[in-house]
Enzyme design. Structure first.
Site, PDB file in Angstrom:
ATOM      1  N   HIS A 197       0.803  -1.229   0.000  1.00 32.38           N
ATOM      2  CA  HIS A 197       0.000   0.000   0.000  1.00 32.38           C
ATOM      3  C   HIS A 197       0.826   1.264   0.000  1.00 32.38           C
ATOM      4  O   HIS A 197       0.429   2.265  -0.596  1.00 32.38           O
ATOM      5  CB  HIS A 197      -0.944   0.031   1.206  1.00 32.38           C
ATOM      6  CG  HIS A 197      -2.146  -0.826   0.998  1.00 32.38           C
ATOM      7  ND1 HIS A 197      -3.018  -0.617  -0.043  1.00 32.38           N
ATOM      8  CD2 HIS A 197      -2.620  -1.889   1.669  1.00 32.38           C
ATOM      9  CE1 HIS A 197      -3.971  -1.532   0.012  1.00 32.38           C
ATOM     10  NE2 HIS A 197      -3.751  -2.305   1.027  1.00 32.38           N
ATOM     11  N   ASP A 201       0.527   4.530  -2.460  1.00 34.27           N
ATOM     12  CA  ASP A 201       0.459   5.943  -2.074  1.00 34.27           C
ATOM     13  C   ASP A 201       1.520   6.765  -2.795  1.00 34.27           C
ATOM     14  O   ASP A 201       1.255   7.885  -3.247  1.00 34.27           O
ATOM     15  CB  ASP A 201       0.648   6.081  -0.562  1.00 34.27           C
ATOM     16  CG  ASP A 201      -0.573   5.588   0.205  1.00 34.27           C
ATOM     17  OD1 ASP A 201      -0.498   5.479   1.438  1.00 34.27           O
ATOM     18  OD2 ASP A 201      -1.608   5.307  -0.441  1.00 34.27           O
ATOM     19  N   GLU A 227      -8.139   5.625  -7.399  1.00 34.14           N
ATOM     20  CA  GLU A 227      -7.101   5.935  -8.381  1.00 34.14           C
ATOM     21  C   GLU A 227      -7.677   6.730  -9.552  1.00 34.14           C
ATOM     22  O   GLU A 227      -7.205   6.647 -10.681  1.00 34.14           O
ATOM     23  CB  GLU A 227      -6.432   4.636  -8.887  1.00 34.14           C
ATOM     24  CG  GLU A 227      -7.363   3.733  -9.686  1.00 34.14           C
ATOM     25  CD  GLU A 227      -7.889   2.563  -8.858  1.00 34.14           C
ATOM     26  OE1 GLU A 227      -8.120   2.732  -7.644  1.00 34.14           O
ATOM     27  OE2 GLU A 227      -8.090   1.496  -9.442  1.00 34.14           O
TER      28      GLU A 227
END
Lengths: 306, 119, 206
Positions: A197, A201, A227
């Protein structure tokens, strides 16, 4: 100085942790001062009884299973606060929304002539939980009230709708068009799975930086979804809008991501146009861009459709 | 006339374990296979009073085998023999008309009490 | 090269099937969760084989929990998931909480996965040893995140201290809907496998 049995006993009694020992029949054979203080159950009262006897209202399932595992395979057990909240019900009135002491519990096997004993260790983690809850609440609230996305610091959805309404009203009066472009990062979920993750980011932040460096000062860039991003371009027709979208697409495709081996960044984009001759609502404008984006995905991604 | 039992499980060990749990019991004749089609043949030919099925099998799952047999006219009682006794599994076999469940690991006692229950 | 007969393989697979099913059931009861776990495949492998044939890609990060096994069996039990599924697994048990920071969310997930791994490994191993009357001891559970090859290398290094001959038993598990899929890997020495097999043999003799 030699540490003798008496000193060990003192240490056991006064550690700032709940400590008790169960024999092979699950009866308490040891109960430390912390347990006495917090549960108000005296040592003499606890010894010889099971935890079920002492706390009849407690949900035993996980705890009993843990003790069983100690007795059969001498396997240390973790009973986390995250999954269980607490094992021994000890009322707590320090914090408003926490009724019982939050506990991190571990159970260890101790060898004895009669088989494995279970040493239960209880850590009070109520303060940490309260702090975590408070911060989560604050973060939620901030997110709800703000106009900015927490991660990328660009505008969020809440801002979008208010802004777009205003822009459309202005465009009506000024008789000009607004081009709307929806971007979606291709295979983003896969990148998240492959690299984690925090990588995801970083990729999002990288995309935002690229766009900020490419668009004009009159353009507004919004994070629409996980996204998905929307670029609102006032005073722009579809041709110029698609040129800008394509410029971004190519820059993103060419971008090298040194930290993520094997990751090829591409994006798909769909365009829609608001013009005085075809004055759609803000919702419709975004929906049209979304439909165009869908076509771009169908065409094989990494392209711009209008 | 001995009562017949058919055991269908893809593990030779599991079938051997069942036979072992039945080893003191001379009232029953045992048949075994790991193949659903062969199981159907045996069921139709021998008409066992009880068919014991494993859940997780490579070709066809236990409940589906039971359904296939019932559709083909088999009238035996069905029992699931499995270590997988989660709620969803129990619900599924109740829907298919299984009369009981033998939870793995099985023992001579659990097999005995199942047979008594089915008399 | 270690080789087992078909019957021996069959016996080991059956015993792991029972162990893992019990573990799956225990998990769903204890955590009151609705994860319905089933076991699509169990296989006996050597290292090379396992690295080439498994559900994890070579580049992705895995979340894993492991415990060391000692006494009658020597080796490691390792439960592995795709890293992203650690999040899903935690959420399906405790519900979706607003993400605080990457660090806080991660800490929660690690704690949850550690406990889930602990429950599954100990339930599985205790079911197995209860069946065949062996005595084992498990050590404290540990959590970590690495790519597959790093997991295997570090784990093998530790087990090799007991013996160079290592057998892997892999049990795959899947939740209904397949959104969670993982592997329980039992990494055991050859003599441990022999102990398991003689335990099973004893079961089959009256």
């Amino acid at each position: 100085m030699i540490i003798n049995d008496f000193l060990y006993e003192e240490i056991f009694q006064y550690l700032p942790l709940g400590l008790f020992v169960l024999d092979s029949k699950c009866n308490v054979i040891f109960w430390n001062e912390w347990m006495v203080e917090k549960t108000k159950i005296k040592k003499e009262h606890a010894i010889g009884k099971t935890i079920g006897n002492l706390f009849p209202s407690m949900k035993h399932e996980r705890f009993n299973n843990a003790v069983e595992q100690i007795q059969t395979v001498a396997s240390p057990q973790v009973l986390s606060q995250t999954l269980n909240h607490y094992i021994i019900p000890i009322p707590s009135n320090i914090y408003e929304k926490i009724d019982y002491m939050q506990q991190h519990v571990e159970v260890f096997p101790l060898k004895s002539k009669l088989g494995w004993l279970a040493l239960v260790v209880i850590q009070d983690v109520t303060d940490n939980v309260h702090q975590k809850n408070t911060m989560m609440q604050m973060a939620s609230k901030l997110e709800e009230e703000s106009y900015h996305d927490a991660l990328t610091a660009i505008y969020n959805r809440r801002f979008l709708w208010e802004y777009l309404e205003q822009q459309i009203a202005q465009a009506k009066r000024g008789n000009y068009s607004i081009c709307c472009c929806m971007f979606d990062l291709d295979y983003f979920k896969k990148a998240n799975d492959d690299f984690g993750h925090s990588a995801g980011d970083q990729i999002l932040t990288s995309f935002v930086n690229l766009i900020n460096g490419t668009v004009r000062s009159s353009d507004v860039f919004v994070r629409y979804g996980g996204e998905e991003f929307l670029l609102i371009m006032p005073h722009t027709d579809i041709t110029d809008g698609s040129k800008l979208a394509n410029k971004i697409r190519v820059l993103w495709e060419e971008k090298i991501h040194a930290n993520f081996i094997g990751y090829k960044s591409t994006c798909s984009a769909g365009l829609s146009l608001w013009k005085p001759k075809n004055p759609v609502s803000s919702q419709e404008l975004v929906d049209l861009a979304d439909k165009a984006l869908y076509k771009a995905k169908e065409k094989g991604r990494n392209c711009v459709v209008f | 006339m001995k009562k017949k039992i058919l055991v269908v499980d893809d593990s030779a060990t599991a079938r051997a374990l069942f036979k072992m749990c039945m080893s003191g019991n001379l009232d029953y004749q045992l048949f075994e296979t790991n193949d659903p089609q062969e199981a159907l043949k045996i069921a139709l030919a021998e008409k066992p009073f009880l068919i014991i099925l494993d859940y997780n099998m490579p070709v066809m799952e236990g409940p589906k085998i039971a359904k296939m047999m019932i559709d083909n006219g088999v009238q035996s009682k069905f029992v699931l023999m499995s270590a997988n006794t989660q709620y969803s599994v129990i619900e599924e076999i109740n829907n298919e008309g299984f009369v009981g469940i033998l939870e793995k690991p099985i023992s001579a006692e659990t097999v005995q009490s199942l047979l008594e229950k089915l008399q | 090269m270690i080789s087992l007969t078909t019957i021996q393989e069959d016996a080991l697979i059956e015993i792991c099937n029972v162990g893992m099913s019990k573990a799956a059931k225990q998990l769903s009861i204890l955590l009151n969760s609705h994860i319905n776990i089933h076991i699509p495949k169990i296989s006996l492998l050597d290292m090379q084989h396992f690295i080439q044939n498994n559900i994890f890609s070579s580049i992705e990060t895995l979340s894993y929990v492991y415990q060391t096994i000692s006494e009658d069996l020597l080796g490691r039990a390792i439960l592995m998931f795709h890293r992203a599924q650690a999040t899903l697994l935690t959420q399906s048990v405790i519900g979706i909480t607003p993400k605080l920071t990457e660090k806080e969310a991660k800490a929660c997930e690690q704690e949850a996965v550690l406990e889930i791994g602990n429950i599954m490994i100990t339930s599985c191993m205790s079911a197995i040893v209860n069946m065949i009357s062996l005595h084992i001891k498990l050590d404290t559970p540990h959590y970590n995140e690495h790519r597959l090859i790093e997991v295997i290398e570090s784990q093998v290094k530790d087990v090799e201290k007991y013996s160079q001959e290592i057998i892997l038993i892999e049990t795959r598990l899947e939740s209904a809907g397949k959104f969670i899929s993982g592997s329980l890997l039992l990494m055991l020495t050859k003599s441990s496998i022999d102990n398991l097999l003689s335990g099973i043999n004893n079961l089959l003799k009256v």
